[in-house]
Design an enzyme around this catalytic site. Structure first.
Site, PDB file in Angstrom:
ATOM      1  N   LYS A 165      -0.525  11.485   6.204  1.00 12.99           N
ATOM      2  CA  LYS A 165      -0.170  10.455   7.195  1.00 12.99           C
ATOM      3  C   LYS A 165       0.490   9.253   6.498  1.00 12.99           C
ATOM      4  O   LYS A 165       1.501   8.729   6.944  1.00 12.99           O
ATOM      5  CB  LYS A 165      -1.474  10.063   7.911  1.00 12.99           C
ATOM      6  CG  LYS A 165      -1.504   8.850   8.781  1.00 12.99           C
ATOM      7  CD  LYS A 165      -2.156   7.615   8.228  1.00 12.99           C
ATOM      8  CE  LYS A 165      -3.493   7.646   7.577  1.00 12.99           C
ATOM      9  NZ  LYS A 165      -3.945   6.386   6.997  1.00 12.99           N
TER      10      LYS A 165
ATOM     11  N   LYS B 293       0.845  -1.207   0.000  1.00  9.52           N
ATOM     12  CA  LYS B 293       0.000   0.000   0.000  1.00  9.52           C
ATOM     13  C   LYS B 293       0.880   1.257   0.000  1.00  9.52           C
ATOM     14  O   LYS B 293       0.532   2.277  -0.613  1.00  9.52           O
ATOM     15  CB  LYS B 293      -0.928  -0.026   1.218  1.00  9.52           C
ATOM     16  CG  LYS B 293      -1.788   1.205   1.398  1.00  9.52           C
ATOM     17  CD  LYS B 293      -2.894   1.360   0.358  1.00  9.52           C
ATOM     18  CE  LYS B 293      -3.504   2.735   0.436  1.00  9.52           C
ATOM     19  NZ  LYS B 293      -4.832   2.913  -0.020  1.00  9.52           N
TER      20      LYS B 293
HETATM   21  P1  NAP Z   1     -12.775   8.784   7.315  1.00 11.23           P
HETATM   22  O1  NAP Z   1     -13.887   9.072   6.387  1.00 11.23           O
HETATM   23  O2  NAP Z   1     -12.094   9.892   8.037  1.00 11.23           O
HETATM   24  O3  NAP Z   1     -13.321   7.705   8.392  1.00 11.23           O
HETATM   25  C1  NAP Z   1     -12.527   7.250   9.462  1.00 11.23           C
HETATM   26  C2  NAP Z   1     -13.357   6.289  10.296  1.00 11.23           C
HETATM   27  O4  NAP Z   1     -12.534   5.741  11.337  1.00 11.23           O
HETATM   28  C3  NAP Z   1     -14.553   6.952  10.997  1.00 11.23           C
HETATM   29  O5  NAP Z   1     -15.632   6.042  10.996  1.00 11.23           O
HETATM   30  C4  NAP Z   1     -14.019   7.175  12.418  1.00 11.23           C
HETATM   31  O6  NAP Z   1     -15.037   7.255  13.396  1.00 11.23           O
HETATM   32  C5  NAP Z   1     -13.204   5.907  12.601  1.00 11.23           C
HETATM   33  N1  NAP Z   1     -12.176   6.049  13.642  1.00 11.23           N
HETATM   34  C6  NAP Z   1     -11.087   6.845  13.623  1.00 11.23           C
HETATM   35  N2  NAP Z   1     -10.368   6.685  14.739  1.00 11.23           N
HETATM   36  C7  NAP Z   1     -10.998   5.753  15.482  1.00 11.23           C
HETATM   37  C8  NAP Z   1     -10.736   5.146  16.741  1.00 11.23           C
HETATM   38  N3  NAP Z   1      -9.663   5.478  17.463  1.00 11.23           N
HETATM   39  N4  NAP Z   1     -11.606   4.222  17.199  1.00 11.23           N
HETATM   40  C9  NAP Z   1     -12.699   3.881  16.480  1.00 11.23           C
HETATM   41  N5  NAP Z   1     -13.015   4.425  15.281  1.00 11.23           N
HETATM   42  C10 NAP Z   1     -12.159   5.341  14.795  1.00 11.23           C
HETATM   43  O7  NAP Z   1     -11.589   7.993   6.592  1.00 11.23           O
HETATM   44  P2  NAP Z   1     -11.674   7.049   5.278  1.00 11.23           P
HETATM   45  O8  NAP Z   1     -11.466   7.884   4.079  1.00 11.23           O
HETATM   46  O9  NAP Z   1     -12.833   6.138   5.394  1.00 11.23           O
HETATM   47  O10 NAP Z   1     -10.305   6.229   5.482  1.00 11.23           O
HETATM   48  C11 NAP Z   1     -10.200   5.179   6.437  1.00 11.23           C
HETATM   49  C12 NAP Z   1      -8.877   4.450   6.207  1.00 11.23           C
HETATM   50  O11 NAP Z   1      -8.840   3.943   4.854  1.00 11.23           O
HETATM   51  C13 NAP Z   1      -7.638   5.348   6.378  1.00 11.23           C
HETATM   52  O12 NAP Z   1      -6.587   4.600   6.931  1.00 11.23           O
HETATM   53  C14 NAP Z   1      -7.320   5.750   4.944  1.00 11.23           C
HETATM   54  O13 NAP Z   1      -5.959   6.099   4.795  1.00 11.23           O
HETATM   55  C15 NAP Z   1      -7.701   4.490   4.182  1.00 11.23           C
HETATM   56  N6  NAP Z   1      -8.087   4.678   2.761  1.00 11.23           N
HETATM   57  C16 NAP Z   1      -8.883   5.726   2.370  1.00 11.23           C
HETATM   58  C17 NAP Z   1      -9.218   5.847   1.010  1.00 11.23           C
HETATM   59  C18 NAP Z   1     -10.092   6.971   0.499  1.00 11.23           C
HETATM   60  O14 NAP Z   1     -10.112   7.211  -0.719  1.00 11.23           O
HETATM   61  N7  NAP Z   1     -10.831   7.667   1.351  1.00 11.23           N
HETATM   62  C19 NAP Z   1      -8.789   4.901   0.088  1.00 11.23           C
HETATM   63  C20 NAP Z   1      -8.020   3.824   0.541  1.00 11.23           C
HETATM   64  C21 NAP Z   1      -7.689   3.720   1.876  1.00 11.23           C
HETATM   65  P3  NAP Z   1     -15.863   8.620  13.622  1.00 11.23           P
HETATM   66  O15 NAP Z   1     -17.045   8.549  12.687  1.00 11.23           O
HETATM   67  O16 NAP Z   1     -16.253   8.591  15.043  1.00 11.23           O
HETATM   68  O17 NAP Z   1     -14.927   9.767  13.297  1.00 11.23           O
END
Ligand code: NAP
Length: 291
Positions: free
Chosen positions: A236, A168
């Site tokens: 990050k 990744k």
């Molecule tokens: P996001 O929309 O910011 O969502 C993050 C999620 O994680 C939220 O549901 C948040 O809960 C939860 N969370 C964060 N810290 C937590 C903790 N300590 N305990 C429990 N729940 C927690 O992020 P995202 O875009 O979905 O990305 C999530 C992951 O996938 C990241 O590692 C990112 O790098 C990776 N990713 C993202 C993409 C993309 O295009 N977006 C693509 C591939 C991979 P709350 O609702 O309470 O904030």
């Protein structure tokens, strides 16, 4: 196989919907409980109030949370749930070391683990077409593959724990380069007074065409930067990549430049925008209507 999802953000929500459609999803947990309640109502499944409660009711947990400390916090709660008949597949993007640490902690409680970061954006999560990079035991992957196929169109086993995250990191360096290339090229097109919509259309059909141009070109040229993939999350990831490159003693100019650009944008308050907000730094003229 009863599946639970932890983390209903931009990525996790689409994954949960596709798991429900394929008949696997039994429950969800989200730190902000209202999101879990809404999705549980929509999908007629259970929203659990705690991670332990979810862990006690499922055989497979798919997690998708933000960063390293969050994954370790979630894994710790799962490890202490008392359910040993469990496999955890973490799809968050974190460091190789964090994946190894999570695997070790869960193994002490006889819980299986795969690091399985994904690529394909929110669009891929919504369509169930993510590319998944897996580290861990093949036997465990074989066991959970049917459920993972509900969210991914391509699942590749890369090696032992952490190898998925190393792959990744490769993806994230490439994504940084593509973002730089697309933003610089479209800023150049703008400076040549070309019609950006036409440029995007024709270039997308040629040798320089790519996913990012097709999915983000139009919105960035219209000054829209809704995520998508939050810039602060890519920052990050690139810090992880930079550290890995330093350890391997290889230069990482693209990563270094993109980190500096993102840091500037985050300082200006754009960290929660899509990574295509990099265009803000590259274009010569402010968007039409703001002059
Ligand atoms: P996001 O929309 O910011 O969502 C993050 C999620 O994680 C939220 O549901 C948040 O809960 C939860 N969370 C964060 N810290 C937590 C903790 N300590 N305990 C429990 N729940 C927690 O992020 P995202 O875009 O979905 O990305 C999530 C992951 O996938 C990241 O590692 C990112 O790098 C990776 N990713 C993202 C993409 C993309 O295009 N977006 C693509 C591939 C991979 P709350 O609702 O309470 O904030």
């Amino acid at each position: 196989m009863k599946v639970g999802v932890i983390g209903l953000g931009a990525m996790g929500t689409g994954m949960a919907r596709n798991l429900a459609k394929a008949g696997f999803l039994s429950g969800v947990y989200n730190r902000t409980s209202a999101k879990a309640d809404d999705l549980a109502n929509e999908l007629a499944i259970t929203a659990y109030a705690t991670i332990s409660d979810l862990a006690a009711h499922v055989e497979l947990i798919i997690s998708c949370v933000s960063a390293d400390a969050d994954v370790l916090e979630v894994v710790d709660a799962i490890a202490n749930s008392g359910n040993a008949n469990l496999i955890v597949v973490d799809t968050s993007t974190v460091s190789r070391q964090t994946a190894q640490q999570a695997a070790k902690l869960l193994a002490e409680h006889k819980i299986g683990f795969l690091d399985a970061p994904v690529s394909g954006g929110v669009e891929g999560a919504n369509k169930g077409t993510l590319a998944m990079m897996v580290g861990g035991e093949i036997a465990i992957l074989d066991q959970v593959r049917p459920a993972l196929e509900a969210i991914s169109a391509r699942i590749l086993h890369l090696g032992e724990h952490g190898a998925g995250q190393a792959c990744k990191a490769v993806n994230q360096i490439m994504a940084a380069g593509i973002n730089q290339a697309v933003c610089e090229a479209l800023a150049f097109a703008d400076a040549q007074n070309l019609d950006l919509a036409k440029v995007i259309e024709v270039v997308s059909g040629g040798a320089a065409g790519n996913w990012f141009l097709q999915h983000r070109g139009q919105t960035m040229s219209q000054d829209q930067f809704n995520p998508g993939f939050k810039l602060a999350l890519h920052h990050k990831d690139l810090l992880i990549c930079q550290q890995m490159a330093q350890q391997a003693e290889i230069p990482s100019p693209l990563t270094d430049t993109t980190l500096a650009d993102y840091a500037q944008l985050m300082q200006q308050g754009h960290g929660n925008e899509d990574i295509s907000a990099l265009f803000r730094l590259k274009r010569k003229t402010p968007p039409r209507g703001t002059q």
